[in-house]
Structures are given as C-alpha cells and as structure tokens.
Write a protein that holds these residues in place. Sequence first.
Motif, mmCIF file in Angstrom:
data_model
loop_
_atom_site.group_PDB
_atom_site.id
_atom_site.type_symbol
_atom_site.label_atom_id
_atom_site.label_comp_id
_atom_site.label_asym_id
_atom_site.label_seq_id
_atom_site.Cartn_x
_atom_site.Cartn_y
_atom_site.Cartn_z
ATOM 1 N N PHE A 178 3.107 5.440 -1.200
ATOM 2 C CA PHE A 178 2.624 5.085 0.132
ATOM 3 C C PHE A 178 3.794 4.976 1.097
ATOM 4 N N TYR A 198 4.245 -0.699 6.862
ATOM 5 C CA TYR A 198 3.768 0.689 6.761
ATOM 6 C C TYR A 198 3.489 1.254 8.158
ATOM 7 N N SER A 199 2.825 0.425 8.986
ATOM 8 C CA SER A 199 2.507 0.896 10.337
ATOM 9 C C SER A 199 3.754 0.972 11.214
ATOM 10 N N LEU A 200 4.653 -0.003 11.042
ATOM 11 C CA LEU A 200 5.901 0.043 11.821
ATOM 12 C C LEU A 200 6.690 1.306 11.486
ATOM 13 N N ASN A 219 8.905 -7.709 11.109
ATOM 14 C CA ASN A 219 7.536 -7.197 11.163
ATOM 15 C C ASN A 219 6.755 -7.664 12.386
ATOM 16 N N LEU A 246 7.046 -2.636 -5.389
ATOM 17 C CA LEU A 246 6.715 -2.195 -6.742
ATOM 18 C C LEU A 246 6.686 -0.669 -6.786
ATOM 19 N N GLN A 274 3.823 1.215 -5.211
ATOM 20 C CA GLN A 274 3.685 1.377 -3.765
ATOM 21 C C GLN A 274 4.591 2.457 -3.216
ATOM 22 N N PHE A 298 3.901 -8.251 -1.563
ATOM 23 C CA PHE A 298 3.253 -7.023 -1.997
ATOM 24 C C PHE A 298 2.123 -6.604 -1.050
ATOM 25 N N GLY A 299 1.332 -7.590 -0.613
ATOM 26 C CA GLY A 299 0.127 -7.285 0.148
ATOM 27 C C GLY A 299 0.323 -7.252 1.648
ATOM 28 N N ASP A 300 1.536 -7.533 2.131
ATOM 29 C CA ASP A 300 1.773 -7.543 3.575
ATOM 30 C C ASP A 300 2.136 -6.137 4.025
ATOM 31 N N GLY A 301 1.170 -5.442 4.611
ATOM 32 C CA GLY A 301 1.344 -4.016 4.885
ATOM 33 C C GLY A 301 1.779 -3.664 6.295
ATOM 34 N N ARG A 302 2.279 -4.641 7.062
ATOM 35 C CA ARG A 302 2.644 -4.324 8.446
ATOM 36 C C ARG A 302 3.730 -3.262 8.532
#
Lengths: 111, 172, 551
Positions: free
Chosen positions: B113, B85-87, B55, B107, B110, B79-83
């Motif tokens: 998304f 998604y952008s990658l 990431n 999960l 998610q 769960f909350g590390d959303g990097r």
Amino acid sequence: MTTKELGKILTANRLSDGEVVFLTRSAAWSERIDDAVLSIEPQSQAALQEKGELAEAGNLVTGAYLVEAERVNGYVRATHIRERIRTLGPTVRIDLGKQVEGTGGAFAARG
Amino acid sequence: MKLFKDNQISQDTWTEIGDDPLPAVGDLLVSYSRLSAEHATLTQLPVRLGVIFDNAERAEVLKDHLQSLSLIVLAFPSFGDGRAYSLARQLRDLGYTGELRARGDVLPDQLQFMMQVGFDTFEVSDRFTEQDWRRAAEQISLSYQPITGNKQDIWQARHAYAEALREQPHAG
Amino acid sequence: MYRYDEFDQQFVDQRVTQFREQADRRLRGDLTEDEFKPLRLMNGLYLQLHAYMLRVAIPYGTLSSRQLDRLAEISEKYDRNYGHFTTRQNIQYNWIKLEETADLLADLADVEMHAIQTSGNCIRNVTTDHWAGAAADELADPRPVAELIRQWSSLHPEFSFLPRKFKIAVTGAPADRAAVKVHDIGLRMHLSESGERGWEVIAGGGQGRTPMIGVTVREFLPEKELLPYLEAIMRVYNLHGRRDNKYKARIKILVHEIGADTFRDEVEAEYARGSEIDIAVSQRELDRIAAYFAPPQFEELPNWSPRNEEHKATNKEFAKWVRSNVAPHKQDGYAIVNISLKPEGGIPGDATADQMRTVADLGRRFSFDEIRVSHHQNLVLPHVRQEDLFDVWQILSAADLATANVGLASDIIACPGLDYCALATARSIPVAQSLSRRLADVERQQDIGPLRINISGCINACGHHHVGHIGILGLDKKGEEFYQITLGGSSSEDASIGKILGPGFAGEDVPDAIETIINTYVGLRQPDETFLSTLKRIGAQPFKEALYETV
C-alpha cells in the motif's frame, strides 16, 4: 440446601479454532466450564489474570479475560447472561454450542 | 536506523538534528517547524535537506519547500492510522519527486500500500528480515488503482491485453 | 452478471495466498493478536461470542446459482450447515476455524467470491437495490457502477486504514431500496435532460450510535467523474476524520462537526486540485463492465398469465403469497419473486444448506441463473416468468421458504444480537421470533399494510432499528435485557430517524407493546394510509397514551 460462592473464572478463545475455553485448576485450558477454576480472592484473581496474559503471549489462546461466576451446588456458571450464552451456545439454537454436550452445570443460558 | 530501500536493507545516512545547532555538512533531517522558521538559513547550507512532516499538517504548506527537499518523512503512529497514505499521495501530486519515507508502526503487510501511494523508503526494525520485506513488496502484483510509478494497473492491463488479442485472429 | 477475467481472478487468488501466510504467521506466533486483528478483519474474519465468524462479501447482493451452491457447500464443509444473510447483503458463518479459513477463502475464490473488506476500517462491500436490473421503476441498472466501485475500492492503498469503516450504497431507481441516505456515501442515479447519466452524491449519513441523514454534496455528477470525486471525499475523510475517539470517527461526525458547507468546500477543493494519477475510468472499461449486466434473453410475453390467474383464483395460499412476495418486473410477462427468510418463529436471515441449494436450483431453472440478497435479509429471484410463479411457489413451500410476509409486519430485520455477537448488549433474535409468532396471521398483516420492524441488539444498530417504522433496541440494564422502542424511522427516499417513544420494556413484554402500537395505528388510520403517514398526521402522542397510560 443451596450453596453459592461468588468469584471469577478466566476464559479465552483458542487461537486455532476460536473455541471458548476456561482455565482449569491444573493451569490447562478446557472447553468445559465445569473444569474452570473459580477464584474467590482478589489476589488469586490477579494471578489468574496474569496467567491469561502469559497464555496469550504463548499464542495458545487469545482474548483472555476474567468473568464473574458463581458456584452453585458444586457447579460453576457465569453470572451475566452474555457470559452464560458464551459458555453454553445460542439460546435460539439449542442444538449448537457447548449446551449440546450438557456442560455448563446443566444450567439454561437464561434463567 | 535501518532502511528498506531499493529492495534491500541499508543503513540510513541522514542525521536527525532536532534542536541541535546546524552542522555544515551531511544530510540533515529537521522538523517542519524548524524548516519553516529557519528556511533561509537552511537552504543556504551546502547540505541535503529533509523534513519530518506531521500528519496533522496540510500537504500544501510544503509546496514552496518541495524544490529544496530531498527527503520527506511521514509517520505512522500506529498500524491503523492511515493519514500518511493520503499525505503521500498529495505530496506526489504536488510534484514532489524526492525520497518519501515511512516511519513508525510499519508492517511488511502494509508495504505494498505504501509503495503504491508513493513511499520509496521504509524505516524497519530487526524483527523482519530482508527476505520478509522483499516478499511483501511483490506479494500482490496486481492493483485496481493506478499506481504511482510506471506499473500498470488492472484496468490498463486488461485493455492492453484485449488490444493485443484484437491484433490476432479472433479466437471467440 | 459480472464474471472475473484473469486479472480479477489472479488478484483474489493472491489475496488468498497472502491471508494464508498471515494466518500461518499468527498461528506460529510471528504476529501478535494486535497486529493480526486488523489483517484478519480486512478479510472479514471476526472473533465473536462462540468462535471465529467469517463474513463473505456478496457484492451488491448478486449471486449466481453456482455461487449460492458453493455458499451452501461451505456451510457444510467448514460450518454447521447454515449461514446468516446480513443487513448488508452479505452472508456470515458463525463457527469458523482460523486454521481452515484460508482453505475456505480458496473455495470462495474458485467461484469468483471473496471476503475482502467485509470488516475493518476500510471501504466495505458496496450495496445496492436488490431489485436492480429488474425493478419496473428503475432508470437503469446501478450494478455496473457498483462493480466499478467494488474494483476501485478493493485493497485501495490510500483508503485501507481509514478512521472508521466506510459504507457505500448505490441506487438506480427513484424509490430508494438501498437506503442511500443512511450510508457514509449514497449514490443516486439521475438522468439529465439530454439523457446523460449522472449521480447525486450524498455523504455523511449513517446509523450506529449517532444516526444521521446524509447531505447532498453534488446534485448531478457526470458518471465519468465518479471515481475521482469519490477519491476526493475519501481523502478529506481520511485526513480530517477524527481518530481520537472511535465513536466519533465516522464521516457523519466530520460532516456534522465542520458543517455540510465546509465539508462540501473541502471536497470540492480537493477535487479541483486534481491528481497526477488519473483515476477516471475509460468509457471502454465502463462499457466492458456494463456488458456483463445486459438484460437476460427475456421472451416476448403478454403481461398476464392465464395459468397464474387461475392458480391465484383457486389457491388462497398461493394468492396471498403472490400478493405479498411478488413484485412487478420491468419486462412484460415476468415478475420479481421475493423469498422470505422470516418464517414464523424463525431466525431472521438464516438459511440452511438445503434451503440455499433449493434457491440456487430455482435460480437456475426459473431466473436466468440469478439470485439476490436483500438488506432486509431475504433472497430474491429477480426474473421469473409469471407463468412459472406457481411452480416456484410449490418448490419454495416444500422448503419452508414460502412465508407470505415480505414487506409486512413479521418480515422483521434483526441483527444476530447477544446470541452470537460479542458487541451485543441484548438478544435480538428471540424478540423477532416471539413477534413473528404473534403477528403470524398473513391476512391480518396484509390488512395492516407495509410495516418495517427492525431490531438491533446494541447501539451499533446493525439491525437498522433507527430506520424501522417501528425500531427496537436491546440494551443491558444492570445485567437484564430491556428494549427501547422508536417510531417513525425510514430508510427510503423519505429517510428519517425514529424517535424514542418512552421507557423501555422487558423482552417478554415487547410483543404486547408492538401489538398495542399496531392496533393504535389500525384504529386511527384513514383509508389507504400507511403506518408512517398516520404517524406523521397524528404524531406519537396517541401511541404513547395507548402504550403507557392505559397499561
């Protein structure tokens, strides 16, 4: 004569409705701080904490934690203002929260 | 590891080789550092290549590798590390069309998304059933954002709908 | 105002169903609290000091009468007959049950409302000027763009797990009533020489424990490019914002640490790279949304109402209220009515179910079915005929909603503080109450002039104390509440962060301290000087001397 004992109580929020609850002597959860078991010894406090973790795992309550409390003349109350407000209700709406039912050993949230 | 892929649970066919010697066959999954260090060797092998991409790296560094890659694995360390998604979006924008896989703290909630930003396979535990994943994949059928793949977003859909109405007699 | 079409409606309905299942899974024990927490937060459900708290989104602060009626009904059905309007134009209910939340959300969806993204590390409810579409000074109504941002940001797949929460504010007027410089992204409308609409993009502002004024990333971005450009900013933040420390995770820290120029370069590079997926919304969609915000059918009226003038001349209380609470409207013959939710000794921002219904009814009868919520925690009837002001005032008076203090000293912003909030370190509301009692005299307040007093109960700054002309921050010192005072903050076009004056005060000493500050200003001001301009001219020293050396 005033008698005062310092210790800890275990509090949490009931999962289903968020109600603030306290662990009682018989290991149940009560909405009334008057029912809370006050644990004086560090060892029994650790046991209390453990019970909280178990209860959380059982999905009955959430966010269990130990709170500093004192027993004054037989009544249990939290020592810090934050916890006192939590156990009684908003100081600015004395018509709301547990204070309505006169629980909390009849202490005001402040003072 | 089990995968949720093409709307069903299947077994992973890829071999993660870490620092081991390179086998000459199979689907090989290597780290990005190994990929960049041994790129020449790796691309000579008659195997399919995949990379585990960190990431913290920038997507552009994979640009010249994309042609030789059949799998990119992105991680969700929590769960909350959303990097990732952008990658994922960036990798798709760079033209990567191969398999894009989500691993880590994933999960069902998610899943949608992840699918929308371009993931198409998901490493899953036994905790959730195939039915859970299927249900999650279709729970929110609408999205405002244009979606990777050919599904319509709400903005397109409403104008297509208005267009269709216009061709009929005006109903007020 | 905007109305859902079948797509918007279906989207929100599906979200309610999804949350119902998530809550059921949690109650059954299929989800742990750690897993459920981010899911419930994404639907605005917190666990607060006394119970669950639900924050309902009021997109850009605009409500219809029907919606406000429903908010009143919800407060009776699921809560304790009141709600709290927040500094982000939302409403909070304080005594919510998890097992009833999905039903509540369904009742909201029924009137085209939701609680999506009112919490969590995602793009929060977009806010704007509470006088949008009515203010005499505005270039154009910013709400079509705010609605576009609402739709774009709703369950955005890429930006729902950001390093930290993300707040966007939009304004279409030169006078900044939306605090755009202290938001993660602030957007300010400009018109080009040819009359084309564009947006100044400001990023990296914010309050909280490290308050910062945002930096302009683009002076003039054509409206069509808005969403792709916002995506570029969000992507840079999502990838590079800090995730190792939640107190350093907001975009302002990223901008500060890498520097405004590097940040701008990163954003421009990301923007220039472009995307396969074209997010630029068609003119047709922009036009479709804008049509919902067409001005109401105003009557042709003179900008002067003899009836209104007569009542002002004969009724002193009414005249005071008009002076403080009524603002000029862009349409002749109309006025903007600001409804104070700050009665003397009251809880800032709280409204009872009955009060909500009264305002909803006034909206229906006198304001084209529209109500606004301001980030000052007041309500607004945006389009009232000047002719009707007296009738409106009478009805408001009967409902204890006619306090004539909007924009004045006792129009105090206060977060819920330790009376409700699990994060608070001290109470805010009692301080606001005692101050508002002390400052209650409206004539004196009008003489003092515009004054913003903002109170936060912890350094997270929900009470916006950093941008109060006078800011009050409640802290905990060894189990006792004490309050720090700052001077010189502003959230307007001259945005600035207040500076700490000196040692803090016990709660009961705060009214005296504020009184001293106000009296110092009144004694030293020059004619027509506001509190802020006096402070700017003379500095903080005279206030410090008055406060600390004479006591």
